[in-house]
Structure formats: structure tokens, C-alpha cells
Design a protein around this motif. Structure first.
Motif, PDB file in Angstrom:
ATOM      1  N   LEU A  56     -21.602  12.484 -29.781  1.00 25.81           N
ATOM      2  CA  LEU A  56     -20.471  11.953 -30.541  1.00 25.81           C
ATOM      3  C   LEU A  56     -19.356  11.464 -29.623  1.00 25.81           C
ATOM      4  CD1 LEU A  56     -20.293  14.568 -33.418  1.00 25.81           C
ATOM      5  CD2 LEU A  56     -21.063  12.198 -33.565  1.00 25.81           C
ATOM      6  N   PHE A  57     -19.180  12.135 -28.480  1.00 22.90           N
ATOM      7  CA  PHE A  57     -18.145  11.702 -27.544  1.00 22.90           C
ATOM      8  C   PHE A  57     -18.468  10.313 -26.991  1.00 22.90           C
ATOM      9  CE2 PHE A  57     -16.083  11.536 -23.374  1.00 22.90           C
ATOM     10  CZ  PHE A  57     -14.772  11.722 -23.777  1.00 22.90           C
ATOM     11  N   GLY A  58     -19.736  10.054 -26.734  1.00 20.11           N
ATOM     12  CA  GLY A  58     -20.142   8.721 -26.278  1.00 20.11           C
ATOM     13  C   GLY A  58     -19.827   7.653 -27.309  1.00 20.11           C
ATOM     14  N   TYR A  59     -20.101   7.956 -28.572  1.00 22.23           N
ATOM     15  CA  TYR A  59     -19.776   7.011 -29.640  1.00 22.23           C
ATOM     16  C   TYR A  59     -18.262   6.821 -29.767  1.00 22.23           C
ATOM     17  CZ  TYR A  59     -24.623   7.379 -31.230  1.00 22.23           C
ATOM     18  OH  TYR A  59     -25.985   7.338 -31.316  1.00 22.23           O
ATOM     19  N   ALA A  60     -17.518   7.896 -29.578  1.00 24.11           N
ATOM     20  CA  ALA A  60     -16.058   7.797 -29.677  1.00 24.11           C
ATOM     21  C   ALA A  60     -15.492   6.927 -28.559  1.00 24.11           C
ATOM     22  CB  ALA A  60     -15.431   9.185 -29.637  1.00 24.11           C
ATOM     23  N   ILE A  61     -16.029   7.063 -27.361  1.00 25.06           N
ATOM     24  CA  ILE A  61     -15.553   6.235 -26.250  1.00 25.06           C
ATOM     25  C   ILE A  61     -15.886   4.768 -26.502  1.00 25.06           C
ATOM     26  CG2 ILE A  61     -15.876   5.760 -23.780  1.00 25.06           C
ATOM     27  CD1 ILE A  61     -14.084   8.144 -24.403  1.00 25.06           C
ATOM     28  N   LEU A  62     -17.053   4.497 -27.068  1.00 22.40           N
ATOM     29  CA  LEU A  62     -17.409   3.121 -27.420  1.00 22.40           C
ATOM     30  C   LEU A  62     -16.444   2.569 -28.471  1.00 22.40           C
ATOM     31  CD1 LEU A  62     -19.360   0.728 -27.204  1.00 22.40           C
ATOM     32  CD2 LEU A  62     -20.696   1.798 -29.020  1.00 22.40           C
ATOM     33  N   GLY A  63     -16.144   3.356 -29.483  1.00 17.51           N
ATOM     34  CA  GLY A  63     -15.185   2.930 -30.505  1.00 17.51           C
ATOM     35  C   GLY A  63     -13.802   2.712 -29.927  1.00 17.51           C
ATOM     36  N   PHE A  64     -13.404   3.586 -29.004  1.00 18.92           N
ATOM     37  CA  PHE A  64     -12.111   3.427 -28.341  1.00 18.92           C
ATOM     38  C   PHE A  64     -12.066   2.122 -27.554  1.00 18.92           C
ATOM     39  CE2 PHE A  64      -9.911   3.893 -24.258  1.00 18.92           C
ATOM     40  CZ  PHE A  64      -8.609   3.972 -24.709  1.00 18.92           C
ATOM     41  N   ALA A  65     -13.130   1.835 -26.811  1.00 18.50           N
ATOM     42  CA  ALA A  65     -13.151   0.625 -25.983  1.00 18.50           C
ATOM     43  C   ALA A  65     -13.089  -0.636 -26.839  1.00 18.50           C
ATOM     44  CB  ALA A  65     -14.403   0.618 -25.115  1.00 18.50           C
ATOM     45  N   LEU A  66     -13.827  -0.656 -27.931  1.00 18.14           N
ATOM     46  CA  LEU A  66     -13.809  -1.840 -28.795  1.00 18.14           C
ATOM     47  C   LEU A  66     -12.453  -2.019 -29.472  1.00 18.14           C
ATOM     48  CD1 LEU A  66     -17.358  -1.550 -30.367  1.00 18.14           C
ATOM     49  CD2 LEU A  66     -16.604  -3.122 -28.587  1.00 18.14           C
ATOM     50  N   THR A  67     -11.849  -0.923 -29.887  1.00 20.82           N
ATOM     51  CA  THR A  67     -10.529  -1.007 -30.517  1.00 20.82           C
ATOM     52  C   THR A  67      -9.471  -1.436 -29.508  1.00 20.82           C
ATOM     53  OG1 THR A  67     -11.207   0.773 -31.997  1.00 20.82           O
ATOM     54  CG2 THR A  67      -8.876   0.260 -31.924  1.00 20.82           C
ATOM     55  N   GLU A  68      -9.564  -0.918 -28.304  1.00 14.88           N
ATOM     56  CA  GLU A  68      -8.601  -1.280 -27.265  1.00 14.88           C
ATOM     57  C   GLU A  68      -8.769  -2.743 -26.852  1.00 14.88           C
ATOM     58  OE1 GLU A  68      -5.347  -0.537 -24.943  1.00 14.88           O
ATOM     59  OE2 GLU A  68      -6.259   0.795 -26.412  1.00 14.88           O
ATOM     60  N   ALA A  69      -9.985  -3.267 -26.933  1.00 19.78           N
ATOM     61  CA  ALA A  69     -10.202  -4.679 -26.606  1.00 19.78           C
ATOM     62  C   ALA A  69      -9.434  -5.578 -27.573  1.00 19.78           C
ATOM     63  CB  ALA A  69     -11.689  -5.001 -26.642  1.00 19.78           C
ATOM     64  N   ILE A  70      -9.404  -5.206 -28.836  1.00 22.50           N
ATOM     65  CA  ILE A  70      -8.640  -5.981 -29.815  1.00 22.50           C
ATOM     66  C   ILE A  70      -7.156  -5.961 -29.450  1.00 22.50           C
ATOM     67  CG2 ILE A  70      -7.958  -6.111 -32.243  1.00 22.50           C
ATOM     68  CD1 ILE A  70     -10.839  -6.940 -31.708  1.00 22.50           C
TER      69      ILE A  70
END
Length: 85
Positions: A56-70
Motif C-alpha cells: 500500500l505504501f508503494g501505491y501511496a507514493i505513486l498517487g503522491f507523485a501523480l498528484t504532485e505532478a499536477i
């Protein structure tokens, strides 16, 4: 056109640029809310099933990166409006 009307044009353009850059940064607030949602969901998910914490932490980091890209795209647009146009 009088001299006073002619001189107000650059000031109006500068004001419009500042308003446009301010409007472009509204997306930063949305990105902050999105990042908060990502990590809040991570905490809830780990509380429900601690054995999946690493995945789940891996998925959270992916979600964080995509949100931060926006957020970075919105910031880039604000800087383009201010300094290029």
C-alpha cells in the motif's frame, strides 16, 4: 486616444497577468487536498490490513507523485504567464 489612455495599457496588461497567474495557482490547493487524501487513505488501509502495508505504501507514493505532478504543471503555467507572456 489621449495620452492617459495610452499609458494605462501596460498597467492593464500587468494586472491581467497577475490575475491569470493567481488563477493558475488555485490548482495548488487542489493538489494539497489530493495529497492529503492519498495519505489519509493509506493510514486507513494500513489500519484495516497491516500485512499489506508495504504494498500500500508503494501505491501511496505513486498517487503522491501523480498528484504532485499536477501541482508542478499548475506552478509552471503560473510562471509562464508571469514571465513569458
Amino acid at each position: 486616444m489621449t495620452k492617459r489612455e495610452y499609458n494605462s495599457q501596460p498597467e492593464m496588461l500587468e494586472g491581467a497577468k497577475l490575475i491569470g497567474a493567481g488563477a493558475a495557482t488555485i490548482a495548488l490547493a487542489g493538489a494539497a487536498i489530493g495529497i492529503g487524501n492519498v495519505f489519509s487513505s493509506l493510514i486507513h488501509s494500513v489500519a484495516r490490513n497491516p500485512s499489506l502495508a508495504k504494498q500500500l505504501f508503494g501505491y501511496a507514493i505513486l498517487g503522491f507523485a501523480l498528484t504532485e505532478a499536477i501541482a508542478l504543471f499548475a506552478l509552471m503555467m503560473a510562471f509562464l504567464i508571469l514571465f513569458v507572456f
